[in-house]
Design a protein around this motif. Sequence first.
Motif, short mmCIF file in Angstrom:
data_model
loop_
_atom_site.label_atom_id
_atom_site.label_comp_id
_atom_site.label_asym_id
_atom_site.label_seq_id
_atom_site.Cartn_x
_atom_site.Cartn_y
_atom_site.Cartn_z
N ASN A 96 0.82 -1.22 0.00
CA ASN A 96 0.00 0.00 0.00
C ASN A 96 0.85 1.27 0.00
O ASN A 96 0.39 2.32 -0.44
CB ASN A 96 -0.93 0.02 1.21
CG ASN A 96 -2.08 -0.97 1.06
OD1 ASN A 96 -2.29 -1.50 -0.02
ND2 ASN A 96 -2.82 -1.19 2.13
N ASP A 97 2.08 1.18 0.52
CA ASP A 97 2.98 2.33 0.50
C ASP A 97 3.38 2.69 -0.93
O ASP A 97 3.80 3.82 -1.20
CB ASP A 97 4.25 2.04 1.31
CG ASP A 97 3.95 1.78 2.78
OD1 ASP A 97 2.97 2.37 3.28
OD2 ASP A 97 4.68 1.00 3.41
N THR A 101 -3.70 3.69 -1.11
CA THR A 101 -4.61 3.10 -0.12
C THR A 101 -5.89 3.92 -0.03
O THR A 101 -5.98 5.02 -0.60
CB THR A 101 -3.94 3.04 1.26
OG1 THR A 101 -4.75 2.30 2.16
CG2 THR A 101 -3.69 4.44 1.82
N GLN A 102 -6.86 3.38 0.69
CA GLN A 102 -8.11 4.11 0.94
C GLN A 102 -8.07 4.73 2.33
O GLN A 102 -7.63 4.09 3.30
CB GLN A 102 -9.31 3.17 0.82
CG GLN A 102 -9.66 2.82 -0.62
CD GLN A 102 -11.00 2.13 -0.71
OE1 GLN A 102 -11.30 1.21 0.05
NE2 GLN A 102 -11.83 2.57 -1.64
N THR A 113 -9.67 7.69 -2.01
CA THR A 113 -8.48 6.95 -2.46
C THR A 113 -7.29 7.88 -2.58
O THR A 113 -7.39 8.94 -3.20
CB THR A 113 -8.74 6.28 -3.82
OG1 THR A 113 -9.84 5.37 -3.68
CG2 THR A 113 -7.51 5.50 -4.28
N ILE A 150 -7.06 -0.69 -5.99
CA ILE A 150 -7.18 -0.18 -4.63
C ILE A 150 -8.65 -0.22 -4.23
O ILE A 150 -9.49 0.41 -4.88
CB ILE A 150 -6.65 1.28 -4.53
CG1 ILE A 150 -5.22 1.37 -5.08
CG2 ILE A 150 -6.69 1.77 -3.09
CD1 ILE A 150 -4.73 2.80 -5.23
#
Length: 340
Positions: A96-97, A101-102, A113, A150
């Motif tokens: 996610n980095d 991400t959400q 997002t 995502i």
Amino acid sequence: MSVQPSGHLAPPTSPISYDDGERARELLARLDAVLDQRIVGQRGLRTALVTSLLAGGHVLLESVPGLAKTLSAQTLAAGVGGTFHRIQCTPDLMPNDIIGTQIYNYATGEFSTQLGPVHANLVLLDEINRSSAKTQSAMLEAMQEKQTSIGGEVYPLPKPFMVLATQNPIEEEGTYVLPEAQMDRFLMKEVLTYPAPEEEVDILDMMASGAFNTPIQAQPITLEDTIFLQRLVDKVYVDNVIRQYIVALINTTRGGGPRPLPGFAQHVRVGASPRGSIALMRVAQALALQAGRAYVVPDDIKQLRHPVLRHRIVRTYDALANNVPPEALIDAVFAAVPSP
């Protein structure tokens, strides 16, 4: 665009118009001028970066620190007027980095997002072998599919999109080796060497004069120009004889081919996949365009054979123990297969 000399290898009529050929020559000259202002020497690196960009591929760069990998990536991004993001890989870096991400908004009660740094035209993955296999796979999925997912939604990556991944060969502590299947996703693997003494003097002169911090004087090209060049690469003619030559080379790395090399299996456990054939052809088309030709000649196949194939050949334990370099094995293959 030139369509003469090489006889049977050139098409009867050029697939690239004269006007498009002239525009390509002018755009490539402008891009070269931008790189000239920042990068000293490193011709192999420059050729690999520009060729990969034109061919729509990604590059794996291997070298000790301090050989202008980040500077080259930033300069190339500036040269095409694109966005640039640098991601420093660490063992605790999560997918996610990279992809995004959400985030929950308490005021509205909805999720929004936030796109990750992979959403840029040029992305530098610094020390990719320091990130975990899970993070590596997320990045390589983005490289292959040209999109990220995502929260169940698909977000296309910008066009053009290119990844430059680096790895340091001298440090093994805290690193995760890239599997062969993931290495194969890179169009090329370029191994950088130290600059020549006179080039290093030039680097010191430029540093002392502040040349690295001055604005780029040359006029960069645009992202639309880059996409135009990539489409021209698709049009570069590849004769059937050249395609058969490529297949013969790749089959020889697998122990077959028209002239199998005796004892080759003692050094090579796994040869190049069909992705290697595609890479040789795409790189040759990009080199032909840079040379002002609308068709591929055998020298285009040979020029970048090491960067294209060195990471696609899996050596045996004996070859590793005896320190047989992959470049020597590649040269043996090219020497064995007759050139058209």
